[in-house]
Design a protein around this motif. Sequence first.
Motif, mmCIF file in Angstrom:
data_model
loop_
_atom_site.group_PDB
_atom_site.id
_atom_site.type_symbol
_atom_site.label_atom_id
_atom_site.label_comp_id
_atom_site.label_asym_id
_atom_site.label_seq_id
_atom_site.Cartn_x
_atom_site.Cartn_y
_atom_site.Cartn_z
ATOM 1 N N SER A 313 1.086 -0.948 0.099
ATOM 2 C CA SER A 313 -0.240 0.386 0.420
ATOM 3 C C SER A 313 0.438 1.277 0.340
ATOM 4 C CB SER A 313 -0.785 -0.395 1.194
ATOM 5 O OG SER A 313 -1.954 -1.244 1.443
ATOM 6 N N GLU A 316 -0.608 8.258 -0.970
ATOM 7 C CA GLU A 316 -0.732 9.655 -2.096
ATOM 8 C C GLU A 316 -1.150 10.780 -2.378
ATOM 9 O OE1 GLU A 316 -2.507 7.695 -5.416
ATOM 10 O OE2 GLU A 316 -1.439 5.756 -5.738
ATOM 11 N N LEU A 320 -4.548 8.969 1.256
ATOM 12 C CA LEU A 320 -4.351 8.025 1.622
ATOM 13 C C LEU A 320 -3.908 6.651 1.203
ATOM 14 C CD1 LEU A 320 -7.889 8.720 0.287
ATOM 15 C CD2 LEU A 320 -7.690 9.114 2.520
ATOM 16 N N CYS A 321 -4.332 6.138 1.602
ATOM 17 C CA CYS A 321 -2.906 4.848 1.673
ATOM 18 C C CYS A 321 -3.902 4.099 0.294
ATOM 19 C CB CYS A 321 -3.068 3.827 2.757
ATOM 20 S SG CYS A 321 -1.356 3.467 3.249
ATOM 21 N N HIS A 322 -3.391 3.744 -0.351
ATOM 22 C CA HIS A 322 -4.203 3.215 -1.858
ATOM 23 C C HIS A 322 -3.475 1.494 -1.562
ATOM 24 C CE1 HIS A 322 -6.255 6.386 -3.180
ATOM 25 N NE2 HIS A 322 -5.160 7.326 -2.944
ATOM 26 N N ARG A 323 -3.882 0.532 -1.657
ATOM 27 C CA ARG A 323 -3.283 -0.828 -2.442
ATOM 28 C C ARG A 323 -2.969 -1.182 -3.588
ATOM 29 N NH1 ARG A 323 -7.292 -2.106 -0.154
ATOM 30 N NH2 ARG A 323 -6.345 -2.054 2.491
ATOM 31 N N ARG A 324 -2.125 -1.262 -3.706
ATOM 32 C CA ARG A 324 -1.661 -1.135 -5.696
ATOM 33 C C ARG A 324 -0.718 -2.623 -5.709
ATOM 34 N NH1 ARG A 324 -4.247 3.267 -7.446
ATOM 35 N NH2 ARG A 324 -3.443 5.234 -6.172
ATOM 36 N N ARG A 351 -8.619 -5.523 -4.751
ATOM 37 C CA ARG A 351 -7.702 -4.289 -4.894
ATOM 38 C C ARG A 351 -8.570 -2.826 -5.627
ATOM 39 N NH1 ARG A 351 -4.595 -8.455 -7.523
ATOM 40 N NH2 ARG A 351 -6.525 -8.575 -9.358
ATOM 41 N N PRO A 355 -9.517 3.674 -0.456
ATOM 42 C CA PRO A 355 -8.195 3.978 0.563
ATOM 43 C C PRO A 355 -9.066 3.587 1.359
ATOM 44 C CG PRO A 355 -8.426 5.437 -1.482
ATOM 45 C CD PRO A 355 -9.345 4.240 -1.709
ATOM 46 N N ALA A 358 -3.645 7.629 5.609
ATOM 47 C CA ALA A 358 -2.884 7.710 5.449
ATOM 48 C C ALA A 358 -2.383 7.463 7.400
ATOM 49 C CB ALA A 358 -2.169 7.820 4.698
ATOM 50 N N GLY A 417 3.691 4.271 3.256
ATOM 51 C CA GLY A 417 2.826 3.131 2.988
ATOM 52 C C GLY A 417 3.835 1.791 3.407
#
Length: 669
Positions: A313, A316, A320-324, A351, A355, A358, A417
């Motif tokens: 994660s 960005e 927010l924490c995005h699960r990439r 996926r 998000p 963070a 992350g």
Amino acid sequence: AELAISERRVTHFPDVLNGPDVPAGLRDAVARVVSETGSIIHAPMLWEGRGIGTINVFRKPPRPFSDNEQDLLKTFADQAVIAIQNARLFNETKEALERQTATAKILAAISESPTDVQPVFDAIAANALRLCGAQHSVVARFDGEWIREAAFHDAQGPAQNPWRDMWPQRPGASSGIAQAILRRELVEIPDVRQVAGYLFSGGDESHAFRSVLAVPLLHEAKPIGAIGVLCRDAAPFSEQQKTLLQTFANQAVIAIENVRLLSETKEALEQQKASSDVLEVISQSMGDAVPVFEAILERCERLIDGTMGTTISLVEDDGLCHRRHFRFTEAGKQMVFSSPAEAEATAQRMRALPPVPAAATRQRFAEAGDRIVVYPDVLNGPGVPVDTREFARAATGGRVSYARAAAPMFKDGRFLGEIGVARERLGDFDARERTLLEMFARQAVVALENARLFRETNEALERQTATAEILKVIASSPSDVQPVFDAIARSSNQLLGGWSTMVARIEDDALHLVAFTSTTLEGDATLRRSFPIPLQAFGVGAAIRRGEMVPIVDTELVDDGLQNLRDLARARGYRSMLFCPLVREGQSVGLISVTRREPGSFAPHQVALLQTFADQAVIAIENVRLFNETQESLQQQKASAEVLAVISNSMADAQPVFEKILDSCKHLF
């Protein structure tokens, strides 16, 4: 016999029942056995001055033994001693050979099993059973809390341990092995039936035992296990047996340490290779962190046993924490899902989850000292955050729980992350696994920084190139601003990752379209038909007039006052916009608008870049205005000079002057 041994000489009684010097005990013993008297002689068997037995001869009727007979019996006694010593030496040699052979077998097992201690345990149990004449033999391991069976042998052949349900035990329990581990010394129990509460099952006579000998396995004075033998008879163990069992214990410790050291060395080499592999991927993907992340996840799955799934994660610009990156391992798919298609559909759904803030994720790592956070049982364990538990339920359908470890990624104190690993075996992650995750997290930070620097460098070069191209167009078009507007539209769209870009000028308080990038024929036609448009009727006209930037995150969410922008966005196929005014001397003279197909915000560096293009557009407009004003001024001066020349040549006639003035007016206006 006792007299012969104590006095170390032949004793002779010619008449055992009637002789005056016969000991009373000897006379009584003979009387109980025979009914009439006779002669008796005892020859002691002496070894190194110590009596070890006698040869006794009784005959009747009474007749003294001659000197020759006495010498002969003494000779026989000496020969018996030689025979006994030969047998003893032979047996001791044989036993020593057996012990050496057993030791050699165990050493062979150690050398042949450098990565597996089980064959060594089996060899120790088998040889201890045989050389100690035991009914059963046991090798146990101790993990610091519980004692667990590692190997079991039975004198009757392969058999399941009848006391298996009594494992695991704690040190100090009522068993020889538990006591040996607690006391860290050899424990001998001659008869377990004399020990109250001993862990002993006497129901099955074939497995019954009476005596126990147990030796702890000690490494650096700490117990790590024990060896025990259980014998059917209630009797003490010999010193040789005790020494032998201690030797086996030492060999077991060597085997355990060898396996541990080899495993650690192998793991260290695997970690070094994994690190080297990831660094190689980093060097080959300077501008893209995705291949690095894929390499990291693949090695996490390979080096951490029982891995079910992995995630990365990233924080960005939206905070927010995005699960990439998220995927199941093959083992995880088989454990949780009925088909590969179901597993892939679930992975795609996970996926696509929204998000998470963070700040909340960052706080969890702060509470752990900015180190790895571990949840030994995600579904059922204490202290698991709600979002983590709900994610686990969604990922597995609530069918299985797992242990999860997450390593944070930091750069100069800034949280970037996390890398997460889900493992099917519940419980804590060991030091090796934690170190591995921390190493991969550091490498992920390197990859992110490389990609960021590479991207920023490329963007800077692209901006410089675009700026140079626009300046070149400005220089080559001093009297025409249209090529500049076209170049600005193209560059803005390309460098901001736009779907479309348009440039408009403000004339007579209305917006006039001067340049745009194409989308579709229908969309282009709709855009052309929308202009000119009064500035006050344009949804963001007031802000543009004030010289303000106007971002629109989602055209579908604007209020009714911006309906015309929403309709145009639908026709052109975009969802987000950024308006930048063209400002000259505090007065707005136009605007640039960049659009994107997806909703969302533009990054700060993109806003600054669009402002640069707006400034260049204003420069181009000013250059053309000044150039045109200069041209007009020169034409006016030329026309005035021409009229003055006609005046000087027609001092008596005004008509040529009037004709020239009218001609200049027609030309200049």
